[in-house]
Design a protein around this motif. Structure first.
Motif, PDB file in Angstrom:
ATOM      1  N   UNK A  98       0.829  -1.213   0.000  1.00  0.00           N
ATOM      2  CA  UNK A  98       0.000   0.000   0.000  1.00  0.00           C
ATOM      3  C   UNK A  98       0.862   1.261   0.000  1.00  0.00           C
ATOM      4  N   UNK A  99       0.355   2.302  -0.579  1.00  0.00           N
ATOM      5  CA  UNK A  99       0.966   3.626  -0.666  1.00  0.00           C
ATOM      6  C   UNK A  99       2.121   3.681  -1.678  1.00  0.00           C
ATOM      7  N   UNK A 100       3.080   2.752  -1.572  1.00  0.00           N
ATOM      8  CA  UNK A 100       4.260   2.830  -2.446  1.00  0.00           C
ATOM      9  C   UNK A 100       4.101   2.009  -3.723  1.00  0.00           C
ATOM     10  N   UNK A 101       3.111   1.114  -3.755  1.00  0.00           N
ATOM     11  CA  UNK A 101       2.866   0.332  -4.966  1.00  0.00           C
ATOM     12  C   UNK A 101       3.882  -0.770  -5.199  1.00  0.00           C
ATOM     13  N   UNK A 102       4.455  -0.794  -6.425  1.00  0.00           N
ATOM     14  CA  UNK A 102       5.350  -1.873  -6.844  1.00  0.00           C
ATOM     15  C   UNK A 102       6.780  -1.629  -6.341  1.00  0.00           C
ATOM     16  N   UNK A 103       7.344  -2.667  -5.716  1.00  0.00           N
ATOM     17  CA  UNK A 103       8.723  -2.576  -5.220  1.00  0.00           C
ATOM     18  C   UNK A 103       9.453  -3.852  -5.623  1.00  0.00           C
ATOM     19  N   UNK A 104      10.640  -3.708  -6.206  1.00  0.00           N
ATOM     20  CA  UNK A 104      11.408  -4.891  -6.591  1.00  0.00           C
ATOM     21  C   UNK A 104      12.021  -5.535  -5.362  1.00  0.00           C
ATOM     22  N   UNK A 105      11.784  -6.859  -5.219  1.00  0.00           N
ATOM     23  CA  UNK A 105      12.314  -7.611  -4.086  1.00  0.00           C
ATOM     24  C   UNK A 105      13.303  -8.679  -4.519  1.00  0.00           C
ATOM     25  N   UNK A 119      13.065   4.024   2.790  1.00  0.00           N
ATOM     26  CA  UNK A 119      13.186   5.232   1.970  1.00  0.00           C
ATOM     27  C   UNK A 119      11.882   5.547   1.257  1.00  0.00           C
ATOM     28  N   UNK A 120      11.227   4.507   0.712  1.00  0.00           N
ATOM     29  CA  UNK A 120       9.984   4.735  -0.025  1.00  0.00           C
ATOM     30  C   UNK A 120       8.878   5.230   0.902  1.00  0.00           C
ATOM     31  N   UNK A 121       8.761   4.686   2.114  1.00  0.00           N
ATOM     32  CA  UNK A 121       7.689   5.068   3.023  1.00  0.00           C
ATOM     33  C   UNK A 121       7.991   6.371   3.777  1.00  0.00           C
ATOM     34  N   UNK A 122       9.205   6.873   3.659  1.00  0.00           N
ATOM     35  CA  UNK A 122       9.531   8.145   4.326  1.00  0.00           C
ATOM     36  C   UNK A 122       8.693   9.294   3.785  1.00  0.00           C
ATOM     37  N   UNK A 123       8.173   9.139   2.583  1.00  0.00           N
ATOM     38  CA  UNK A 123       7.324  10.182   2.002  1.00  0.00           C
ATOM     39  C   UNK A 123       5.912  10.163   2.589  1.00  0.00           C
ATOM     40  N   UNK A 124       5.550   9.045   3.262  1.00  0.00           N
ATOM     41  CA  UNK A 124       4.188   8.900   3.776  1.00  0.00           C
ATOM     42  C   UNK A 124       4.130   8.753   5.289  1.00  0.00           C
ATOM     43  N   UNK A 125       5.200   8.225   5.892  1.00  0.00           N
ATOM     44  CA  UNK A 125       5.198   7.981   7.332  1.00  0.00           C
ATOM     45  C   UNK A 125       6.377   8.717   7.980  1.00  0.00           C
ATOM     46  N   UNK A 126       6.161   9.141   9.217  1.00  0.00           N
ATOM     47  CA  UNK A 126       7.234   9.812   9.950  1.00  0.00           C
ATOM     48  C   UNK A 126       8.104   8.758  10.625  1.00  0.00           C
ATOM     49  N   UNK A 127       9.386   8.769  10.250  1.00  0.00           N
ATOM     50  CA  UNK A 127      10.356   7.824  10.797  1.00  0.00           C
ATOM     51  C   UNK A 127       9.827   6.391  10.756  1.00  0.00           C
TER      52      UNK A 127
END
Length: 334
Positions: A98-105, A119-127
């Motif tokens: 959710x929120x970040x969509x597709x992520x290569x694993x 890094x990707x979730x830093x735009x949506x969540x604090x720390x």
């Protein structure tokens, strides 16, 4: 010399693409049955049958696990437990979150993926405080084991090289095999499977039936064609397989066309009278895959054939004493 150049050109053309024999009107005559003789340099061709054996390759103790296709990952968010979820690594190597969509694993370690998600979730969540756990691994490997297991041969698959030189294997699809040696094909297939399921799988490929291990015997023999090599075979033995020399054969200058170390066509002339007449077997050359043995026509047979064909051109009305009548009309010249 023209015959030798022609055969060299024919061998070179046959070697391009390594498609094996293509004579539509020639019948193959197997040699007496015996254990197949396959040199290390043997190149695969259409009709060959190979057996692909799948076996476990126990993982060595590693400190860095690399995420593979089909692995199940547990993604946990310390301050946002409602976002925790289990996700499977798709065949394209990505996971959906959710929120970040597709992520290569695929290809990353859990630690690398954790940093990428932080890094990707830093735009949506604090720390964001994220943990990546590999909950289930080697799923693709288990699926492959089930797909290739059969009661008759265990975890193995018999496949035949198609006319286009390819074989089809589970999960990796078509693999080009014609023109490769067995070690080359083994390494190629193992690399493709390791890309798909990781290092937990080992591949061993055996040659089950070498239909392309043939030589050509042409020219003035009783049964020209191509013959399977069932063991070490010399020029003399190949001629015997072809029914021996015809009455019109010129055995002093039998032509052998073979391939050199760089697979370039090479020709040589062999005096079969010396080998057979004196028993000098040291000069009897050992044949290799796709060699051509050409027995030319003797000069006397050529002259006789020319005379017969010339006579066939003379109209029937000129038979009998016509030869004398025709030439008697010629006036001598000074």
């Amino acid at each position: 010399m023209r015959i030798l150049l022609f055969l060299l050109a024919a061998l070179l053309a046959a070697g391009c693409g390594h498609t094996g024999p293509s004579f539509s009107d020639t019948v193959i005559h197997p040699a007496p049955s015996q254990e197949a003789f396959i040199p290390a340099s043997y190149t695969l061709g259409p009709g060959d049958v190979v057996e692909v054996l799948y076996h476990s390759n126990p993982r060595q103790m590693v400190t860095r696990y690399v995420i593979g296709l089909g692995d199940t990952l547990r993604i946990e968010f310390y301050k946002h437990p409602d976002m925790n979820r289990d996700v499977a690594v798709r065949p394209d190597g990505f996971i959906s979150l959710p929120l970040v969509g597709e992520v290569q694993a695929y290809g990353k370690t859990p630690s690398d993926l954790r940093q990428a998600l932080t890094k990707a979730y830093s735009e949506y969540l604090r720390r964001p405080d994220i943990t990546v756990i590999v909950a289930d691994f080697d799923a693709k490997l288990d699926e492959l084991k089930e797909a290739v297991t059969n009661a008759a041969r265990g975890q193995a698959r018999l496949v035949t090289l198609r006319p286009d030189g390819a074989i089809t294997l589970p999960y990796i699809g078509d693999v080009q095999a014609a023109g490769l040696t067995m070690p080359q094909l083994n390494a190629n297939v193992e690399e493709k499977y390791q890309t798909l399921v990781g290092g937990g799988l080992g591949i061993t490929i055996d040659l089950n039936d070498a239909q392309s291990n043939v030589v050509y015997v042409m020219g003035e023999v009783n049964r020209p064609g191509f013959y399977q090599l069932r063991g070490p075979t010399t020029v003399t033995q190949a001629v015997a397989m072809a029914g021996g020399f015809a009455d019109t054969a010129y055995t002093d200058e039998v032509v052998l066309v073979t391939r050199g170390a760089q697979r370039q066509p090479m020709g040589r002339v062999i005096d079969m009278d010396d080998i057979i007449g004196t028993g000098n077997i040291d000069r009897d050359v050992m044949l290799k895959q796709y060699d051509i043995v050409f027995v030319p026509m003797s000069p006397m047979a050529k002259a006789g054939l020319f005379g017969r064909r010339l006579w066939e051109l003379i109209p029937a009305r000129f038979s009998g004493t016509v030869g004398y009548q025709v030439f008697s009309n010629l006036t001598p010249t000074d």
